[in-house]
Write a protein that holds these residues in place. Sequence first.
Motif, PDB file in Angstrom:
ATOM      1  N   PRO A  53       0.819  -1.211   0.000  1.00 11.17           N
ATOM      2  CA  PRO A  53       0.000   0.000   0.000  1.00 11.17           C
ATOM      3  C   PRO A  53       0.859   1.269   0.000  1.00 11.17           C
ATOM      4  CG  PRO A  53      -0.712  -1.521   1.716  1.00 11.17           C
ATOM      5  CD  PRO A  53       0.601  -2.020   1.195  1.00 11.17           C
ATOM      6  N   CYS A  56       3.180   2.762   3.042  1.00 10.78           N
ATOM      7  CA  CYS A  56       3.706   1.697   3.910  1.00 10.78           C
ATOM      8  C   CYS A  56       5.188   1.466   3.609  1.00 10.78           C
ATOM      9  CB  CYS A  56       2.941   0.392   3.689  1.00 10.78           C
ATOM     10  SG  CYS A  56       1.290   0.372   4.423  1.00 10.78           S
ATOM     11  N   CYS A  63       1.925  -2.581   8.677  1.00  8.54           N
ATOM     12  CA  CYS A  63       1.224  -1.441   8.085  1.00  8.54           C
ATOM     13  C   CYS A  63      -0.067  -1.909   7.408  1.00  8.54           C
ATOM     14  CB  CYS A  63       2.156  -0.758   7.087  1.00  8.54           C
ATOM     15  SG  CYS A  63       1.499   0.743   6.352  1.00  8.54           S
ATOM     16  N   GLU A  64       0.020  -2.980   6.628  1.00 11.86           N
ATOM     17  CA  GLU A  64      -1.162  -3.534   5.952  1.00 11.86           C
ATOM     18  C   GLU A  64      -2.192  -4.014   6.972  1.00 11.86           C
ATOM     19  OE1 GLU A  64      -4.031  -4.878   3.442  1.00 11.86           O
ATOM     20  OE2 GLU A  64      -2.321  -3.675   2.838  1.00 11.86           O
ATOM     21  N   SER A  66      -2.659  -2.866   9.982  1.00 12.20           N
ATOM     22  CA  SER A  66      -3.341  -1.727  10.610  1.00 12.20           C
ATOM     23  C   SER A  66      -4.347  -1.100   9.647  1.00 12.20           C
ATOM     24  CB  SER A  66      -2.341  -0.688  11.131  1.00 12.20           C
ATOM     25  OG  SER A  66      -1.751   0.058  10.105  1.00 12.20           O
ATOM     26  N   LEU A  67      -4.018  -1.043   8.355  1.00 16.38           N
ATOM     27  CA  LEU A  67      -4.980  -0.550   7.369  1.00 16.38           C
ATOM     28  C   LEU A  67      -6.223  -1.435   7.318  1.00 16.38           C
ATOM     29  CD1 LEU A  67      -2.772   0.511   4.330  1.00 16.38           C
ATOM     30  CD2 LEU A  67      -4.453   1.934   5.507  1.00 16.38           C
ATOM     31  N   TYR A  68      -5.996  -2.740   7.334  1.00 13.38           N
ATOM     32  CA  TYR A  68      -7.110  -3.693   7.249  1.00 13.38           C
ATOM     33  C   TYR A  68      -7.960  -3.643   8.521  1.00 13.38           C
ATOM     34  CZ  TYR A  68      -9.631  -8.083   6.617  1.00 13.38           C
ATOM     35  OH  TYR A  68     -10.614  -9.031   6.485  1.00 13.38           O
ATOM     36  N   GLY A  71      -8.402   0.706   9.357  1.00 11.99           N
ATOM     37  CA  GLY A  71      -8.750   1.604   8.270  1.00 11.99           C
ATOM     38  C   GLY A  71      -7.757   2.727   8.038  1.00 11.99           C
ATOM     39  N   ARG A  72      -6.627   2.693   8.725  1.00  8.04           N
ATOM     40  CA  ARG A  72      -5.608   3.726   8.561  1.00  8.04           C
ATOM     41  C   ARG A  72      -4.241   3.180   8.967  1.00  8.04           C
ATOM     42  NH1 ARG A  72      -4.676   6.510  13.658  1.00  8.04           N
ATOM     43  NH2 ARG A  72      -6.011   5.601  15.251  1.00  8.04           N
ATOM     44  N   ILE A  73      -3.209   3.848   8.502  1.00  7.76           N
ATOM     45  CA  ILE A  73      -1.840   3.478   8.883  1.00  7.76           C
ATOM     46  C   ILE A  73      -1.563   4.026  10.273  1.00  7.76           C
ATOM     47  CG2 ILE A  73       0.617   3.793   8.378  1.00  7.76           C
ATOM     48  CD1 ILE A  73      -0.172   4.007   5.394  1.00  7.76           C
ATOM     49  N   ASN A  78       3.631  -0.462  12.328  1.00  9.27           N
ATOM     50  CA  ASN A  78       4.390  -0.935  11.171  1.00  9.27           C
ATOM     51  C   ASN A  78       5.352  -2.041  11.580  1.00  9.27           C
ATOM     52  OD1 ASN A  78       3.089   0.917   9.579  1.00  9.27           O
ATOM     53  ND2 ASN A  78       4.844   2.286   9.344  1.00  9.27           N
ATOM     54  N   THR A 127      -0.110  -8.817  -0.790  1.00 12.06           N
ATOM     55  CA  THR A 127      -1.018  -9.159   0.303  1.00 12.06           C
ATOM     56  C   THR A 127      -1.932 -10.261  -0.198  1.00 12.06           C
ATOM     57  OG1 THR A 127      -0.947  -6.954   1.253  1.00 12.06           O
ATOM     58  CG2 THR A 127      -2.877  -8.306   1.786  1.00 12.06           C
TER      59      THR A 127
END
Length: 151
Positions: A53, A56, A63-64, A66-68, A71-73, A78, A127
């Motif tokens: 992403p 990241c 990082c991925e 936390s996004l999943y 919904g945010r970095i 990380n 991913t």
Amino acid sequence: MWKVVVPVALLLSSGQVQAHRAHHHHLHHSYLQSMAMLTGEYPAEERIVSGRPSGCPHAFCGCEASLYRFGRIIPQLNLAANWRRFPRAAPAAGMAAVRSGHVMILQQHVAGDVWLVHDGNSGGHVTREHPRSIAGYTIVDPGAGSFTGAS
């Protein structure tokens, strides 16, 4: 001469028996896995969801995740090891599986210690959502909100 030939022959035949057993075990495991796929108990294949992403770092599993999950970095997340700061939990959908250098989010129980996971940087810098064993992972609850900046 027979004192040498007989032990060597026994050793060679023993190796063949071990190889046969290993091959049989692999075939049995493959058969069981195939049957589980046919009945829908085991996802048939992995699915590549995305690449790294934007925003990241190169090693992006945390990082991925936390996004999943949020919904945010969240920069502190990380680093996969920082996910261990969340409280321990039993495996369930939405929990994170953490080990040294890697984190992934549990989505659905498949069988035994195998879960369908959302797995950032799972190899080849992509991913995936795929079945993975969680043996050796620590399960934590990122929804518990005890990690500063995660809620």
